[in-house]
Motif scaffolding. Structure first.
Motif, short mmCIF file in Angstrom:
data_model
loop_
_atom_site.label_atom_id
_atom_site.label_comp_id
_atom_site.label_asym_id
_atom_site.label_seq_id
_atom_site.Cartn_x
_atom_site.Cartn_y
_atom_site.Cartn_z
N ASP A 224 2.26 -25.52 1.62
CA ASP A 224 2.80 -24.76 0.49
C ASP A 224 1.86 -24.83 -0.71
O ASP A 224 1.62 -23.83 -1.39
N ASP A 225 1.32 -26.02 -0.95
CA ASP A 225 0.38 -26.19 -2.07
C ASP A 225 -0.89 -25.37 -1.84
O ASP A 225 -1.39 -24.71 -2.76
N PHE A 226 -1.39 -25.40 -0.61
CA PHE A 226 -2.58 -24.61 -0.28
C PHE A 226 -2.33 -23.12 -0.47
O PHE A 226 -3.15 -22.40 -1.07
N LEU A 227 -1.18 -22.64 -0.01
CA LEU A 227 -0.88 -21.22 -0.11
C LEU A 227 -0.67 -20.77 -1.55
O LEU A 227 -0.98 -19.63 -1.91
N GLU A 228 -0.13 -21.66 -2.38
CA GLU A 228 0.03 -21.35 -3.80
C GLU A 228 -1.32 -21.04 -4.44
O GLU A 228 -1.42 -20.21 -5.36
N ARG A 229 -2.37 -21.71 -3.98
CA ARG A 229 -3.71 -21.48 -4.53
C ARG A 229 -4.44 -20.35 -3.81
O ARG A 229 -5.27 -19.66 -4.41
N GLU A 230 -4.13 -20.15 -2.53
CA GLU A 230 -4.82 -19.12 -1.76
C GLU A 230 -4.37 -17.73 -2.15
O GLU A 230 -5.19 -16.81 -2.25
N ARG A 231 -3.08 -17.54 -2.40
CA ARG A 231 -2.55 -16.19 -2.65
C ARG A 231 -3.22 -15.50 -3.83
O ARG A 231 -3.67 -14.35 -3.70
N PRO A 232 -3.32 -16.12 -5.01
CA PRO A 232 -3.98 -15.41 -6.11
C PRO A 232 -5.46 -15.17 -5.85
O PRO A 232 -6.02 -14.17 -6.33
N ALA A 233 -6.11 -16.06 -5.09
CA ALA A 233 -7.52 -15.84 -4.78
C ALA A 233 -7.70 -14.61 -3.89
O ALA A 233 -8.62 -13.80 -4.10
N VAL A 234 -6.82 -14.45 -2.92
CA VAL A 234 -6.88 -13.27 -2.05
C VAL A 234 -6.59 -12.01 -2.85
O VAL A 234 -7.26 -10.98 -2.68
N ALA A 235 -5.61 -12.06 -3.75
CA ALA A 235 -5.28 -10.90 -4.57
C ALA A 235 -6.44 -10.50 -5.47
O ALA A 235 -6.74 -9.31 -5.63
N ARG A 236 -7.12 -11.49 -6.06
CA ARG A 236 -8.28 -11.18 -6.91
C ARG A 236 -9.39 -10.55 -6.10
O ARG A 236 -10.05 -9.60 -6.54
N TYR A 237 -9.63 -11.11 -4.91
CA TYR A 237 -10.67 -10.55 -4.03
C TYR A 237 -10.38 -9.09 -3.73
O TYR A 237 -11.27 -8.23 -3.82
N ALA A 238 -9.14 -8.78 -3.34
CA ALA A 238 -8.78 -7.41 -3.00
C ALA A 238 -8.92 -6.48 -4.21
O ALA A 238 -9.43 -5.35 -4.09
N HIS A 239 -8.51 -6.94 -5.38
CA HIS A 239 -8.61 -6.12 -6.59
C HIS A 239 -10.07 -5.84 -6.93
O HIS A 239 -10.44 -4.68 -7.21
N ASP A 240 -10.89 -6.87 -6.92
CA ASP A 240 -12.30 -6.69 -7.30
C ASP A 240 -13.01 -5.77 -6.32
O ASP A 240 -13.82 -4.92 -6.73
N LEU A 241 -12.73 -5.91 -5.04
CA LEU A 241 -13.41 -5.08 -4.05
C LEU A 241 -12.95 -3.62 -4.15
O LEU A 241 -13.73 -2.70 -3.90
N THR A 242 -11.70 -3.42 -4.54
CA THR A 242 -11.20 -2.06 -4.74
C THR A 242 -11.94 -1.38 -5.88
O THR A 242 -12.36 -0.22 -5.76
N ILE A 243 -12.11 -2.10 -6.97
CA ILE A 243 -12.81 -1.54 -8.14
C ILE A 243 -14.26 -1.22 -7.80
O ILE A 243 -14.82 -0.22 -8.26
N GLN A 244 -14.87 -2.04 -6.96
CA GLN A 244 -16.27 -1.84 -6.60
C GLN A 244 -16.44 -0.85 -5.43
O GLN A 244 -17.56 -0.60 -5.00
#
Length: 377
Positions: A343-363
């Motif tokens: 649960d602790d790992f996923l709490e940190r992984e989820r926003p990282a994945v969301a940022r990755y997807a957002h940045d790649l969309t913009i680029q």
């Protein structure tokens, strides 16, 4: 699956998805792709009210994590380092297929929320009763995920690359929304295919001859072996699915002087094309992109489909018009300490994945004015 009446299973909401049809899941079992030897033991969940099937889910006892595409090898290694067994585990998924869709199939005559809660709780109760490590719902849609989170499953986000139809008139209309550089690159890749003397044609599953299936299966086997993977689907399984699923299977076949030299195998729902398998007799410049991406986009435009999911992973898809999309899975680990750690790992992984997807969309390849108007999930 052979113990379940196909009519009862296929009458449930969600079973119109080709990957969730009784015919598809049954064929994988009978032809040996799903087997104890391959680490997949069918253990399907059924919820019944007397003689009425009210809900179901495709479930398997897994002895490994291969063929799932939601990677939990690190969790398994952590269990092993602590002297615990991660396998077997229970997963609810489509074997060997990282496709998004319903995982809870529901009888429309019963309240959907209650059925979803019963399946979510029932899977956990099964894991407790069998004393297996965990339960995993893979590539589930939002309606299922909402209930799973209420049932104390942990949400995990992944990322795939999907194409969305903005009501394009034709392929050139799609290209017009890309930057000039990306547009030029795609046209060059498509031109290289024709310059090599190759021609592409579309064939549906019930139109394919045994000889064509033989060729496509050979390409599929060669590709899997070349990447060190095991081609578990037999030629006879492909032929059977071509007959039972019919026009729900779409083949993009590349030919050289009338002889098939490569092909992409896709499945089709009411609104989505799913790319699954690819293979070629030898390397051709740009042919993978043509058969696996551009032919599919063109097919979706011609047939008014809203989405094209070409498979898992692959940032190279972004330059060709596919944008990052978050995928969802839900996980329950019976051991409290490991559950807290995950649960602790996923709490940190989820926003990282969301940022990755957002940045790649913009680029991505779309012009800014077009990007703002594209359909989103």
């Amino acid at each position: 699956m052979r113990e379940i009446d196909p009519r009862r299973w296929n009458a449930l909401q969600g079973a119109d998805n080709p990957f969730l049809r009784h015919e598809f899941l049954d064929a994988l079992e009978r032809h040996g792709a799903v087997s104890r030897e391959n680490g997949w033991i069918p253990y399907h969940l059924l919820l019944e009210d007397g003689e009425t099937l009210t809900a179901a889910a495709p479930a398997y006892i897994k002895g490994n994590s291969w063929g799932e595409f939601v990677f939990d090898f690190a969790w398994a290694h952590a269990y092993e380092r602590n002297g615990m067994a991660y396998y077997p585990k229970l997963i609810i998924a489509v074997p060997y297929s990282p496709v998004n869709g319903p995982r809870m199939l529901l009888n429309p005559d019963y309240p959907a929320e209650g059925l979803r809660h019963a399946l979510a709780d029932g899977a956990r109760q099964m894991a407790d009763a069998m004393e297996i490590s965990s339960v995993h719902w893979l590539f589930a849609r939002d309606a299922d995920m909402d209930i799973l989170e209420e049932a104390e499953y942990a949400r995990r986000e992944g990322c795939q690359y999907h194409w969305r139809n903005a009501g394009y008139a034709d392929f050139d209309d799609f290209l017009a929304g890309l930057s000039a550089k990306k547009r030029k690159n795609i046209r060059r890749e498509r031109r290289r295919v024709t310059e090599q003397g190759l021609a592409l044609r579309t064939v549906h599953g019930d139109e394919a001859s045994p000889a064509l299936w033989e060729a496509l299966h050979g390409f599929y086997e060669d590709t899997f072996h070349a990447h060190g993977n095991l081609p578990v689907i037999t030629r006879d399984c492909f032929i059977e699915l071509g007959g039972t699923l019919g026009d729900r299977i779409v083949l993009f076949v590349a030919e050289d002087d009338g002889e098939p030299v490569a092909g992409a195998i896709c499945l089709l729902s009411e609104d989505t094309l799913y790319g699954r398998y690819w293979g070629a007799a030898r390397e051709y410049d740009g042919l993978h992109f043509e058969a696996c991406y551009y032919q599919g986009i063109d097919y979706c435009i011609r047939h008014g489909l809203t989405r094209f999911e070409p498979g898992a992973q692959g940032e190279h898809k972004v330059a060709r018009g596919f944008l990052p999309v978050l995928t969802h899975s839900a996980h329950y680990l019976r051991d409290a300490e490991f559950r807290a750690a995950v649960d602790d790992f996923l709490e940190r992984e989820r926003p990282a994945v969301a940022r990755y997807a957002h940045d790649l969309t913009i680029q991505g390849p779309y012009r800014p004015d077009v990007l703002e108007q594209l359909p989103r999930d």
